[in-house]
Motif scaffolding. Structure first.
Motif, PDB file in Angstrom:
ATOM      1  N   SER A 278       0.836  -1.199   0.000  1.00  0.00           N
ATOM      2  CA  SER A 278       0.000   0.000   0.000  1.00  0.00           C
ATOM      3  C   SER A 278       0.874   1.254   0.000  1.00  0.00           C
ATOM      4  O   SER A 278       0.455   2.323  -0.454  1.00  0.00           O
ATOM      5  CB  SER A 278      -0.936   0.009   1.215  1.00  0.00           C
ATOM      6  N   SER A 279       2.130   1.113   0.481  1.00  0.00           N
ATOM      7  CA  SER A 279       3.039   2.256   0.490  1.00  0.00           C
ATOM      8  C   SER A 279       3.493   2.652  -0.910  1.00  0.00           C
ATOM      9  O   SER A 279       4.008   3.747  -1.111  1.00  0.00           O
ATOM     10  CB  SER A 279       4.270   1.944   1.354  1.00  0.00           C
ATOM     11  N   HIS A 281       1.420   3.018  -3.396  1.00  0.00           N
ATOM     12  CA  HIS A 281       0.331   3.864  -3.912  1.00  0.00           C
ATOM     13  C   HIS A 281       0.007   3.577  -5.376  1.00  0.00           C
ATOM     14  O   HIS A 281      -0.350   4.484  -6.142  1.00  0.00           O
ATOM     15  CB  HIS A 281       0.680   5.350  -3.746  1.00  0.00           C
ATOM     16  N   LEU A 282       0.114   2.308  -5.771  1.00  0.00           N
ATOM     17  CA  LEU A 282      -0.224   1.932  -7.141  1.00  0.00           C
ATOM     18  C   LEU A 282      -1.680   1.514  -7.268  1.00  0.00           C
ATOM     19  O   LEU A 282      -2.303   1.728  -8.309  1.00  0.00           O
ATOM     20  CB  LEU A 282       0.668   0.766  -7.600  1.00  0.00           C
ATOM     21  N   SER A 284      -5.516   0.551  -4.844  1.00  0.00           N
ATOM     22  CA  SER A 284      -6.229   0.789  -3.602  1.00  0.00           C
ATOM     23  C   SER A 284      -5.900  -0.287  -2.580  1.00  0.00           C
ATOM     24  O   SER A 284      -5.332  -1.336  -2.915  1.00  0.00           O
ATOM     25  CB  SER A 284      -7.738   0.796  -3.856  1.00  0.00           C
ATOM     26  N   LEU A 285      -6.274  -0.046  -1.330  1.00  0.00           N
ATOM     27  CA  LEU A 285      -6.039  -1.032  -0.286  1.00  0.00           C
ATOM     28  C   LEU A 285      -6.804  -2.316  -0.586  1.00  0.00           C
ATOM     29  O   LEU A 285      -6.287  -3.425  -0.352  1.00  0.00           O
ATOM     30  CB  LEU A 285      -6.458  -0.474   1.075  1.00  0.00           C
ATOM     31  N   THR A 288      -4.865  -4.218  -2.965  1.00  0.00           N
ATOM     32  CA  THR A 288      -3.708  -4.802  -2.287  1.00  0.00           C
ATOM     33  C   THR A 288      -4.092  -6.115  -1.631  1.00  0.00           C
ATOM     34  O   THR A 288      -3.357  -7.109  -1.695  1.00  0.00           O
ATOM     35  CB  THR A 288      -3.155  -3.827  -1.233  1.00  0.00           C
ATOM     36  N   LYS A 341       7.015   0.158  -9.914  1.00  0.00           N
ATOM     37  CA  LYS A 341       5.939   1.015 -10.420  1.00  0.00           C
ATOM     38  C   LYS A 341       5.095   0.305 -11.467  1.00  0.00           C
ATOM     39  O   LYS A 341       4.202   0.916 -12.060  1.00  0.00           O
ATOM     40  CB  LYS A 341       6.541   2.288 -11.021  1.00  0.00           C
TER      41      LYS A 341
END
Length: 453
Positions: A278-279, A281-282, A284-285, A288, A341
């Motif tokens: 989640s860190s 930021h690619l 949503s949770l 994830t 990324k």
């Protein structure tokens, strides 16, 4: 005396599978502890305003609890029996998980943190007591030609435990502490169910042989459809703890090494997967959680279709080496920053590690840490190596959020190097000391050089 070969050569029966399933509920709850800690970390961290260092506390406390639980209860399992541990550990887990679920209802932040850490620790202690004991029990009643097959069920149950929690997390996405409370209450209730089911399990036949428990032996033999000779059993003395290191020191070193190479990468993903990815930021949770489900779910298929059928036929080592190679590649994909990324590269990394670990590295590690110890020291040995694995993983977990803050690629370098080293060492042992790693289709007395005749 009843000969253990009777049990070694028994036909695989529904009773073997029933006992394995009930014992493997400990793996489900171990997975529940690890994954539940990771899945609910963001919720409790937000509620209690955790700092970066405090983000690592739940992982540290649960893993240290499991470490010391294994160390203490492991020896008790050899002194008083496998079923002795089952009488208390799931009660501790159930009560502690449900009390952990009510964290946050008090006005004091500090009191809430202390409350949570106490019950995280108790859940960890219960897991540390249970899982090594469950593995000893399964190993000791398994026929020698099916030991790998039955032990593979324990890893499958572990992955199923994670998937159940991830299903709850996806369903209760963005509910914060509601998710936290549902997860831990569910685990607490399941612990009580496990305790009830285990009340009808028999003691380990090998432990009964060692202690001369003739009545219990006849009960287990009847359930497994085995005819045993009605002869007087000889009672054997439990070996002293120091014999574990004096006589089986090299096997202890091997078990410690295999656990270390596997334990830190696996625990890091088990408790920090949502936190780590989640860190980036690619996605949503919720996505994830879906990625984590793909990662853990991918381990079930090779576990069911490959290790389950081949580990007792082609052997542990070929599957272990293929597994370690895939795991190494999966983590080295994370060391190239542009790959972090790219969602598709990350997905490939998750699948490689998931399929790789299901292929054999985790189940083989379990087997090799059990098969080299005599019955009188098996629980003690397993408890000690579990202690080392969870202690080391706990310390690493405390600093994992800081490592992630510096860069996820460092996780890739560390874990990838571990699996390369594991590949090299197991390969060398396979060539020069095959008795250390080629344990398939051998009795436990052969693999452990048991002094009990």
């Amino acid at each position: 005396m009843v000969d253990s070969k009777t049990y070694d050569d028994a036909a695989l029966s529904s009773t073997h599978f029933k006992w394995t399933f009930i014992a493997s509920l400990g793996d489900f709850l171990d997975a529940g502890m690890l994954a539940g800690t990771g899945i609910t970390l963001l919720a409790i961290g937000t509620l209690l305003n955790f700092t970066t260092l405090e983000d690592g506390l739940p992982a540290l406390i649960t893993l240290l609890g499991a470490a010391f639980g294994a160390l203490g209860f492991g020896r008790l399992g050899d002194k008083f029996g496998r079923k002795f541990i089952y009488q208390v550990d799931m009660i501790i887990y159930g009560v502690s998980a449900i009390l952990l679920a009510i964290t946050g209802i008090f006005p004091s932040r500090i009191f809430n943190i202390v409350w949570a850490m106490v019950f995280y620790a108790l859940v960890g202690i219960a897991v540390g007591a249970d899982v090594p004991t469950s593995w000893s029990l399964i190993t000791e009643f398994s026929p020698k030609n099916y030991r790998g097959r039955l032990m593979s069920i324990t890893t499958i149950m572990w992955y199923v435990g994670v998937l159940v929690e991830l299903g709850i997390a996806i369903a209760l996405y963005n509910t914060g502490m509601v998710l936290f409370r549902v997860i831990w209450i569910m685990l607490g209730l399941l612990a009580f169910v496990s305790w009830l089911l285990r009340r009808n399990l028999t003691e380990s036949p090998r432990y009964d042989m060692m202690r001369g428990n003739k009545t219990d032996l006849q009960k287990s033999a009847k359930l497994l459809h085995i005819d045993i000779k009605d002869e007087e059993n000889k009672k054997f003395t439990i070996d002293k703890y120091k014999e574990l290191f004096k006589k089986y020191g090299w096997f202890m070193l091997l078990a410690w090494f295999l656990y270390l190479m596997w334990g830190i990468p696996a625990s890091t993903y088990g408790e920090f997967f949502p936190y780590i990815f989640s860190s980036l930021h690619l996605v949503s949770l919720r996505d994830t959680y879906a990625f984590e489900a793909i990662y853990f779910g991918s381990a079930i298929v090779p576990g069911l279709l490959i290790f389950y059928y081949l580990s007792d036929r082609v052997g542990r080592v070929p599957l272990y080496l293929a597994s370690a190679a895939m795991a190494a590649v999966s983590f080295f994909l994370l060391v190239y920053p542009p790959f972090l990324k790219n969602v598709y590269v990350l997905l490939a990394s998750f699948l490689l590690f998931g399929i790789g670990q299901g292929l054999g590295i985790w189940t083989t590690t379990r087997l090799l840490s059990l098969e080299h110890f005599p019955t009188s020291l098996r629980n003690s040995g397993q408890g000690f190596v579990w202690f080392t694995m969870r202690f080391e993983a706990g310390i690493f977990g405390l600093f994992t959020p800081m490592i992630v803050a510096f860069g996820i690629e460092y996780i890739g370098y560390i874990a990838g190097a571990f699996f390369v080293l594991a590949f090299i060492v197991v390969t060398l042992l396979y060539i020069f000391k095959p008795e250390y790693v080629r344990t398939e289709r051998k009795s436990l007395e052969e693999t452990s050089r048991d002094v009990v005749k």
